[in-house]
Design an enzyme around this catalytic site. Structure first.
Site, PDB file in Angstrom:
ATOM      1  N   LEU A 117       0.865  -1.181   0.000  1.00  9.91           N
ATOM      2  CA  LEU A 117       0.000   0.000   0.000  1.00  9.91           C
ATOM      3  C   LEU A 117       0.898   1.226   0.000  1.00  9.91           C
ATOM      4  O   LEU A 117       1.854   1.296   0.766  1.00  9.91           O
ATOM      5  CB  LEU A 117      -0.897   0.033   1.240  1.00  9.91           C
ATOM      6  CG  LEU A 117      -2.179  -0.821   1.223  1.00  9.91           C
ATOM      7  CD1 LEU A 117      -2.867  -0.724   2.579  1.00  9.91           C
ATOM      8  CD2 LEU A 117      -3.120  -0.363   0.123  1.00  9.91           C
ATOM      9  N   ASP A 118       0.592   2.195  -0.870  1.00 13.50           N
ATOM     10  CA  ASP A 118       1.354   3.439  -0.894  1.00 13.50           C
ATOM     11  C   ASP A 118       1.276   4.144   0.462  1.00 13.50           C
ATOM     12  O   ASP A 118       0.311   3.945   1.213  1.00 13.50           O
ATOM     13  CB  ASP A 118       0.799   4.392  -1.962  1.00 13.50           C
ATOM     14  CG  ASP A 118       1.207   3.978  -3.357  1.00 13.50           C
ATOM     15  OD1 ASP A 118       2.085   3.117  -3.489  1.00 13.50           O
ATOM     16  OD2 ASP A 118       0.649   4.541  -4.319  1.00 13.50           O
ATOM     17  N   PRO A 119       2.252   4.993   0.785  1.00 14.46           N
ATOM     18  CA  PRO A 119       2.184   5.752   2.043  1.00 14.46           C
ATOM     19  C   PRO A 119       0.886   6.539   2.196  1.00 14.46           C
ATOM     20  O   PRO A 119       0.357   6.655   3.302  1.00 14.46           O
ATOM     21  CB  PRO A 119       3.399   6.686   1.943  1.00 14.46           C
ATOM     22  CG  PRO A 119       4.389   5.895   1.138  1.00 14.46           C
ATOM     23  CD  PRO A 119       3.551   5.183   0.101  1.00 14.46           C
TER      24      PRO A 119
END
Length: 408
Positions: free
Chosen positions: A75-77
């Site tokens: 998951l992206d930041p």
């Protein structure tokens, strides 16, 4: 020889905003290493290392003794929500989660394009948005349902000619060959909330991309030529690479799904012509075969092409829309937001992303709250133990079912 019960398997944790998936793994290792729950696992790992031949011991003498932990899809930041975690032997089960169906809630903010396709990027261009209505977006969504072709954003980890796409983006250089489209399936895509101008807190980024990068983006994204139909194409990535660390095991390169990473099996050969290709939503020069295929999908849509924002557009209050989607592996929500913005004659970025379900794990049902880590083992210990036991029980059940099917 340790005889205490060893706990391992698979569970899920709710990733908070602003930290990477790899940082979640490190935080879990920091909490698990001194814990009572995982002391038997660490003792067994230590004994296993000591039983190795001396040559093998030398190769691993500098490896730290940590609980082996991995995650099943980046998951992206910017994103929050379900992050699948494998512990010990559970890391071997992570691959199945890379290919499973996922559910996302996302917010698309209209009127701006960034180099990352989300609010963390630098502004490439602004477009009109006063004309965008809920009905217009509802009609455009039909183009993005079912089996579609998709390209990843340039800020992704897929490699072209041995080089990450995000490296091309950071350098402001064009990708030398076409980024291949890959099939993804959108099982469900719907509007859950329409956010009128001035009724929400989402805002455009303020940092501008440098002029040189803007010029490259104008060419590779064809922002100046974008018509209402974005190619419903953006490449599937893939998240398809689990990541784990600990216990001296080599890490696999994370692969980005959604906003997870992409690994290209081998470089593609350069096209005979000299054209360069780029990212999701980039409309090919007129006359190209790619344009014909996208035009077929977009023939039912009509909208003005995006231009500079006009005086009628209240620049401080663009509209936004909250979407819910059920998608297969390799789908980029950022690319959807970028393409959907162009499909309604505007531009768009992803301002929020929540993975609400992945496989059998769902927020507010069977996912560990991140805050529990801060509250100590007395808080997270019983919950993690119960989740891992449930996983093991389910795993045994699946094995029995598979055995019966094999016999039949």
């Amino acid at each position: 020889m340790s005889t205490a019960r060893i706990v391992d398997g698979v569970f899920a944790i709710a990733k908070p905003r602003s930290i990477s998936s790899a940082q979640v793994v490190r935080d879990l290792q920091f909490a698990f290493k001194p814990s009572k729950l995982f002391a038997p696992w660490l003792q067994a790992e230590k004994e296993s290392r000591e039983s190795l031949k001396k040559s093998q011991q030398r190769r691993r003498r500098d490896k730290r003794l940590n609980v082996k932990i991995g995650h099943g899809g980046t998951l992206d930041p910017l994103a929050t929500g379900v992050l699948i975690i494998g512990v010990g032997t559970g890391t071997k089960q992570l691959e199945r989660f890379l290919k499973c169906t996922k559910v996302y809630d996302a917010v698309l903010l209209f009127g701006v394009a960034t180099d990352t396709y989300d609010e963390l990027g630098k502004v490439l261009k602004r477009g009109p948005f006063a004309h965008v209505t809920r009905e217009m977006v509802e009609n455009a969504l039909a183009t993005f349902r079912g089996q579609i072709m998709q390209r990843p954003p340039i800020f992704s980890a897929r490699r072209i000619n041995g080089k990450h796409l995000y490296d091309y983006a950071r350098e402001g250089t064009e990708v030398p060959i076409e980024i291949e489209e890959r099939p993804v399936t959108v099982e469900n895509l719907e509007i859950t909330e329409w956010l009128e101008s001035g009724s929400h807190q989402y805002k455009w980024p303020t940092e501008e991309a440098v002029v040189e990068k803007k010029e490259v983006a104008e060419n590779v994204l064809h922002l100046q030529d974008a018509t209402m139909g974005s190619e419903t194409a953006n490449s599937a990535q893939r998240e398809d690479g689990a990541y784990f660390s600990g216990s001296g095991h080599k890490r696999k390169r994370p692969n980005d799904d959604e906003d997870d990473v992409i690994a290209l099996d081998k470089p593609t050969s350069r096209r005979k012509d000299s054209r360069h290709f780029f990212m999701s939503g980039a409309l090919q020069p007129s006359g190209s075969d790619d344009n014909e295929s996208s035009a077929t999908q977009e023939s039912n849509l009509t909208a003005p092409e995006p231009e500079l924002a006009t005086p009628q557009d209240d620049l401080s209050h663009p509209p936004a829309v909250r979407l819910r989607m059920t998608v297969t592996s390799g789908f980029y929500v950022r690319s959807l937001c970028h393409d959907l913005g162009k499909a309604v004659g505007s531009l768009g970025i992803m301002s929020e992303l929540v993975r609400t379900r992945q496989g059998d794990f769902e927020l507010e049902r069977n996912v560990l709250a991140y805050e529990d880590l801060k509250n100590g083992e007395e808080s997270w210990g019983p919950k993690v133990e119960s989740m891992l036991d449930d996983w093991q029980d389910g795993l045994q059940g699946r094995k029995v079912t598979e055995a019966k099917q094999t016999d039949e």
